[in-house]
Design an enzyme around this catalytic site. Structure first.
Site, mmCIF file in Angstrom:
data_model
loop_
_atom_site.group_PDB
_atom_site.id
_atom_site.type_symbol
_atom_site.label_atom_id
_atom_site.label_comp_id
_atom_site.label_asym_id
_atom_site.label_seq_id
_atom_site.Cartn_x
_atom_site.Cartn_y
_atom_site.Cartn_z
ATOM 1 N N PHE A 1 -59.303 -12.294 34.542
ATOM 2 C CA PHE A 1 -60.083 -11.316 33.779
ATOM 3 C C PHE A 1 -59.729 -9.882 34.167
ATOM 4 O O PHE A 1 -60.547 -8.977 34.052
ATOM 5 C CB PHE A 1 -61.594 -11.561 33.921
ATOM 6 N N CYS B 1 -70.562 -14.487 22.240
ATOM 7 C CA CYS B 1 -71.320 -14.681 23.481
ATOM 8 C C CYS B 1 -71.444 -13.414 24.319
ATOM 9 O O CYS B 1 -72.533 -12.858 24.464
ATOM 10 C CB CYS B 1 -70.698 -15.802 24.306
#
Length: 446
Positions: free
Chosen positions: A260, A271
């Site tokens: 990430f 989400c």
């Protein structure tokens, strides 16, 4: 006697969960209130793209050749109530229109429709992402509405699915979280998840509030990590640094990790954006708003990245999009999905279109959904068709297909061999050696 399982709501989460439960050996009955969805699933087809899910359905949906017959679908609440020992509620919790808060109407409606048909001791399990405090309220409501009162127990078992890996994440979860107020719920869910637990999936048993907070905390952390590296990309742009090398260097620190940390146009989907906003809204209701003020900046950084890509593209074509052809590679918010909800790629394409650019979009799986949201954009049937005559090419979703494009062949198609990499996922040296001007976010000199 083997447990029988029902799944309420057969969207992305529910369809995957139902198929996975059948794969684990349970008799499963899925319910939805949309006839077209029930018909499609009963035929072994899915209303979304998720790798491996259609194949999983084909192995278990009753009536299909060679299937186990362990999975059926219905619209009948009474049938669901009579069938199930464990009822999983997997309905959507979108963001309220015009607010940050979570819309609980689908969860509330599912619980209120199910409860009157629960005529024996049973377990209801919430999997939807909900504001902390919801489970305690819903447990009381189930007891009020069920004919057997408190013999209906509630547990909260949050999902941690990654789009593109949902089947794997359900069958082989990296953790199983159970929020419960009683031992019986834990015992039943240990039986449900016996196979993945035997394979090593860790189980965390906790109370309702903690189980509800786990999912929103996890998504908030991931969103923060993405926005952190994108903030560093902004500083790299200003100071002449290289965010890819920066991310590589800090990623070797085990306390930070490399995942990430790819700078780009930010996160989207159904989400992360709505979950962090609902988390902020709920913290405010609880009097803990200051604890999550940092998430406002996380959200702000994320949205800024889209505007920054638009600015880079405008500069690349000479300061104005008027009369310029712009190719956009990618429409979904991530690869291996057809989900275009809050897609940064489509948002950038739409902004450029509104500013006068002639935008053509191509995506391997998201074209139909993209057309529904942005019907005024132009769409191509291939990457080659999309870039034909383009003054600039934007790489905005990191599909493998785009990483494997031949830049030499594409040179013959474009008006200008100029590509902006909004995901820092292409081989810049390869494109430059083919005669392209390559520019990536957070790498002004690379």
């Amino acid at each position: 006697m083997a447990l029988k399982i029902t799944v309420i709501g057969t969207g992305y989460l529910g369809a995957t969960h139902a198929a996975a439960m059948a794969e684990l050996g349970f008799e499963v009955l899925g319910l939805d209130v949309v006839p077209e969805k029930v018909e499609m699933l009963a035929a072994g087809r899915v209303p979304m793209y998720e790798p491996g899910l259609e194949e999983l359905l084909a192995r278990h949906v009753a009536g299909l050749p060679g299937s186990t017959g362990r999975l059926r679908f219905t619209m009948d609440w009474a049938e669901v109530g009579a069938f199930g020992d464990v009822h999983f509620v997997c309905v959507n919790t979108p963001q309220k229109h015009g607010e940050y808060a979570c819309d609980m109407s689908y969860v509330d409606a599912a619980m209120e429709s199910l409860a009157p048909h629960l005529n024996r001791q049973t377990l209801v399990v919430g999997k939807s992402t909900v504001p902390v405090g919801s489970a305690e309220r819903l447990a009381r409501r189930l007891a009020e509405l069920s004919p057997v009162g408190e013999d209906v127990e509630l547990a909260w078992n949050p999902e941690f699915l990654r789009e593109g890996f949902a089947v794997q994440d359900t069958l082989h979860p990296d953790r199983i979280v159970i929020g419960t107020a009683g031992d019986r719920a834990e015992k039943l869910l240990r039986e449900v998840y016996a196979t993945p637990m035997a394979e090593g999936s860790p189980l965390v048993v906790t109370d309702f509030p903690t189980a509800e907070l786990v999912k929103t905390a996890a998504n908030s952390f991931l969103a923060t990590k993405i926005s952190f590296i994108n903030a560093m990309a902004e500083v790299c742009e200003a100071g002449g640094g290289d965010v890819v090398k920066l991310a590589e260097a800090i990623g070797y620190d085990e306390r930070i990790g490399a995942k990430f940390l790819r700078a780009g146009i930010g996160f989207g989907g159904g989400c992360l954006p709505k979950d962090i906003r609902a988390f902020m809204a709920r913290a405010g209701e609880l009097g803990a708003a200051q604890a999550l003020t940092f998430l406002r900046e996380v959200d702000s950084i994320n949205m800024r990245r889209r505007g920054h890509m638009v600015e880079l593209a405008r500069e690349a074509v000479g300061g104005s999009f008027l009369g310029k052809r712009v190719a956009v590679l990618g429409a979904t918010f991530k690869p291996d999905s057809d989900d275009v909800r809050d897609s940064p790629a489509l948002n950038v394409a739409g902004q450029i279109h509104l500013q006068g650019g002639q935008v053509t979009v191509y995506d391997p799986k998201g074209m139909d959904n993209a057309r529904r949201i942005f019907p005024t954009l132009a769409y191509a049937d291939s990457a080659v068709e999309a870039v034909r005559g383009a003054d600039v090419v934007l790489h905005l979703t990191e599909w493998r297909e785009f990483r494997e494009l031949d830049p030499v062949a594409l040179t013959e198609e474009v008006a200008e061999p100029l590509i902006l990499d909004g995901r820092n996922a292409l081989d810049g040296e390869l494109w430059r050696s083919a005669g392209w001007t390559y520019r990536a976010m957070g790498r002004p000199r690379a």
